[in-house]
Write a protein that holds these residues in place. Sequence first.
Motif, PDB file in Angstrom:
ATOM      1  N   THR A 214     -29.257 -24.672  43.988  1.00  0.00           N
ATOM      2  CA  THR A 214     -30.629 -24.205  43.803  1.00  0.00           C
ATOM      3  C   THR A 214     -31.154 -24.727  42.477  1.00  0.00           C
ATOM      4  OG1 THR A 214     -30.244 -22.185  45.082  1.00  0.00           O
ATOM      5  CG2 THR A 214     -32.133 -22.190  43.594  1.00  0.00           C
ATOM      6  N   VAL A 215     -32.319 -25.398  42.509  1.00  0.00           N
ATOM      7  CA  VAL A 215     -32.923 -25.980  41.311  1.00  0.00           C
ATOM      8  C   VAL A 215     -34.248 -25.274  41.042  1.00  0.00           C
ATOM      9  CG1 VAL A 215     -33.795 -28.094  40.237  1.00  0.00           C
ATOM     10  CG2 VAL A 215     -31.853 -28.210  41.836  1.00  0.00           C
ATOM     11  N   PRO A 216     -34.329 -24.422  40.020  1.00  0.00           N
ATOM     12  CA  PRO A 216     -35.588 -23.735  39.698  1.00  0.00           C
ATOM     13  C   PRO A 216     -36.669 -24.711  39.260  1.00  0.00           C
ATOM     14  CG  PRO A 216     -33.708 -22.679  38.629  1.00  0.00           C
ATOM     15  CD  PRO A 216     -33.222 -23.999  39.150  1.00  0.00           C
ATOM     16  N   LEU A 217     -37.918 -24.419  39.638  1.00  0.00           N
ATOM     17  CA  LEU A 217     -39.056 -25.225  39.224  1.00  0.00           C
ATOM     18  C   LEU A 217     -39.685 -24.618  37.980  1.00  0.00           C
ATOM     19  CD1 LEU A 217     -40.563 -25.810  42.769  1.00  0.00           C
ATOM     20  CD2 LEU A 217     -39.493 -27.550  41.330  1.00  0.00           C
ATOM     21  N   SER A 218     -40.060 -25.474  37.026  1.00  0.00           N
ATOM     22  CA  SER A 218     -40.635 -24.995  35.767  1.00  0.00           C
ATOM     23  C   SER A 218     -41.735 -25.960  35.327  1.00  0.00           C
ATOM     24  CB  SER A 218     -39.542 -24.876  34.695  1.00  0.00           C
ATOM     25  OG  SER A 218     -38.924 -26.132  34.458  1.00  0.00           O
ATOM     26  N   GLY A 219     -42.053 -25.962  34.037  1.00  0.00           N
ATOM     27  CA  GLY A 219     -43.110 -26.844  33.547  1.00  0.00           C
ATOM     28  C   GLY A 219     -44.470 -26.394  34.020  1.00  0.00           C
ATOM     29  N   ASP A 220     -45.205 -27.291  34.684  1.00  0.00           N
ATOM     30  CA  ASP A 220     -46.553 -26.976  35.173  1.00  0.00           C
ATOM     31  C   ASP A 220     -46.546 -26.213  36.494  1.00  0.00           C
ATOM     32  OD1 ASP A 220     -47.557 -28.324  33.004  1.00  0.00           O
ATOM     33  OD2 ASP A 220     -47.995 -30.181  34.100  1.00  0.00           O
ATOM     34  N   TRP A 221     -45.374 -25.962  37.032  1.00  0.00           N
ATOM     35  CA  TRP A 221     -45.322 -25.272  38.322  1.00  0.00           C
ATOM     36  C   TRP A 221     -45.815 -23.833  38.180  1.00  0.00           C
ATOM     37  CZ3 TRP A 221     -44.457 -27.300  43.028  1.00  0.00           C
ATOM     38  CH2 TRP A 221     -44.374 -26.403  44.101  1.00  0.00           C
TER      39      TRP A 221
ATOM     40  N   ASN B 179     -33.769 -31.551  36.426  1.00  0.00           N
ATOM     41  CA  ASN B 179     -33.906 -30.209  35.850  1.00  0.00           C
ATOM     42  C   ASN B 179     -35.008 -29.365  36.471  1.00  0.00           C
ATOM     43  OD1 ASN B 179     -36.216 -31.438  34.818  1.00  0.00           O
ATOM     44  ND2 ASN B 179     -35.293 -31.817  32.806  1.00  0.00           N
ATOM     45  N   GLY B 180     -35.760 -29.900  37.435  1.00  0.00           N
ATOM     46  CA  GLY B 180     -36.809 -29.141  38.096  1.00  0.00           C
ATOM     47  C   GLY B 180     -38.104 -29.002  37.323  1.00  0.00           C
ATOM     48  N   VAL B 181     -38.226 -29.696  36.190  1.00  0.00           N
ATOM     49  CA  VAL B 181     -39.466 -29.633  35.415  1.00  0.00           C
ATOM     50  C   VAL B 181     -40.577 -30.347  36.175  1.00  0.00           C
ATOM     51  CG1 VAL B 181     -40.623 -30.323  33.288  1.00  0.00           C
ATOM     52  CG2 VAL B 181     -38.289 -29.431  33.208  1.00  0.00           C
ATOM     53  N   ALA B 182     -41.693 -29.643  36.375  1.00  0.00           N
ATOM     54  CA  ALA B 182     -42.816 -30.175  37.152  1.00  0.00           C
ATOM     55  C   ALA B 182     -43.977 -30.533  36.239  1.00  0.00           C
ATOM     56  CB  ALA B 182     -43.269 -29.154  38.187  1.00  0.00           C
ATOM     57  N   ARG B 183     -44.648 -31.624  36.556  1.00  0.00           N
ATOM     58  CA  ARG B 183     -45.871 -32.030  35.876  1.00  0.00           C
ATOM     59  C   ARG B 183     -46.916 -32.348  36.938  1.00  0.00           C
ATOM     60  NH1 ARG B 183     -44.600 -29.462  31.733  1.00  0.00           N
ATOM     61  NH2 ARG B 183     -43.002 -30.363  30.369  1.00  0.00           N
ATOM     62  N   ARG B 184     -48.114 -31.895  36.695  1.00  0.00           N
ATOM     63  CA  ARG B 184     -49.169 -32.095  37.675  1.00  0.00           C
ATOM     64  C   ARG B 184     -49.533 -33.570  37.784  1.00  0.00           C
ATOM     65  NH1 ARG B 184     -54.856 -28.736  37.969  1.00  0.00           N
ATOM     66  NH2 ARG B 184     -55.754 -29.905  39.730  1.00  0.00           N
ATOM     67  N   VAL B 185     -49.655 -34.058  39.011  1.00  0.00           N
ATOM     68  CA  VAL B 185     -50.075 -35.438  39.256  1.00  0.00           C
ATOM     69  C   VAL B 185     -51.587 -35.512  39.075  1.00  0.00           C
ATOM     70  CG1 VAL B 185     -50.127 -37.342  40.908  1.00  0.00           C
ATOM     71  CG2 VAL B 185     -48.163 -35.777  40.861  1.00  0.00           C
ATOM     72  N   ARG B 186     -52.037 -36.478  38.309  1.00  0.00           N
ATOM     73  CA  ARG B 186     -53.466 -36.634  38.039  1.00  0.00           C
ATOM     74  C   ARG B 186     -54.122 -37.383  39.205  1.00  0.00           C
ATOM     75  NH1 ARG B 186     -50.637 -38.056  33.562  1.00  0.00           N
ATOM     76  NH2 ARG B 186     -50.967 -40.271  33.965  1.00  0.00           N
TER      77      ARG B 186
END
Length: 323
Positions: free
Chosen positions: A178-185, A224-231
């Motif tokens: 299980t990979v948690p989502l973080s960052g912009d999520w 690491n599951g870090v999310a960034r919004r796609v522009r």
Amino acid sequence: MTRSFARRGVLQAAAAIGGSALVAPLGGVARAAGTAQQSWPTRFPLPDGFQPEGIAIGSTPYAYFGSIANGDVYRVSLATGRGSVVSQGLGPDHPVIGLKIDRRQRLLFLCGGTSREIRVADVRTGKLLKTYTVGSGKTMVNDVVLTPRAAWFTDSFKPQLYRLPLDASGQPGDEVETVPLSGDWEQGESFTANGISRTPDGKALILVNAFVDGGSLMWVDPRNGVARRVRIGETKLPNGDGLLLLGTILYVVQQMQNAVDVLRLDHAGRSGESIARITDPRFQIPTTAAAWGDRIYLPNARFDVEPKPDTPYDAVAVDQVKG
């Protein structure tokens, strides 16, 4: 499971004489997408009562569809539009939502929705080889994408992904990470994550987030599951469902809008621009997409009608957008 062969003839005849998709370029005038150069059907029936959601096409001209109704997998010849059930489901409590076939044409990776199951089936025999139970409580295993070392699955009700490792020969491991989502999520109160794809450079993942700003794309670091919004400018994806990436062209199925938004991404998948929108009078809430040749194939989920054992379902094909 019954099929309406009379309906098949009607659908194929209709496809031969009309029902062309409209591809609206950004800032341009809609044009008819020609399909006359190919003799294969551009519309074909699925079993009555099937309730399709996912589609997968591998390296041969066959499409695989998953059933929400009972978890069956139905294979169709794209050349004839005829098909049959190749993997028997486990019943209504074990649906198949998204699915993918591996590049070796040996394994089907199946998303079990609210059953919390990830299943792996043998393509040739249809036998279930492995079943994994993931998440907890309110979990929905929705969609899947394959990378060289893992199968990645979205959870629509929790801010996390599931990673099923694959060995060098493509065989799945014994445990799911299980990979948690973080960052912009940002997780909505209910349904949030949906379709999933790789980035054009293959180094990261792209997910639909139905909650952020009325519907967005997220670039996710698989380490690491870090999310960034796609522009993607002013483009909104409130009904974004399945994703299909062909080169740098990303098809986003907007199910309830009966449309497919087409974006051109940069190589890293960090930004993109809208280049077209595909609509078609044959669309009846399409959910996912897969490609063969110069066509895109989509199942009509018909989420706007009450599903019954005799409810008719079908799939349609439209031309790819030339990027």
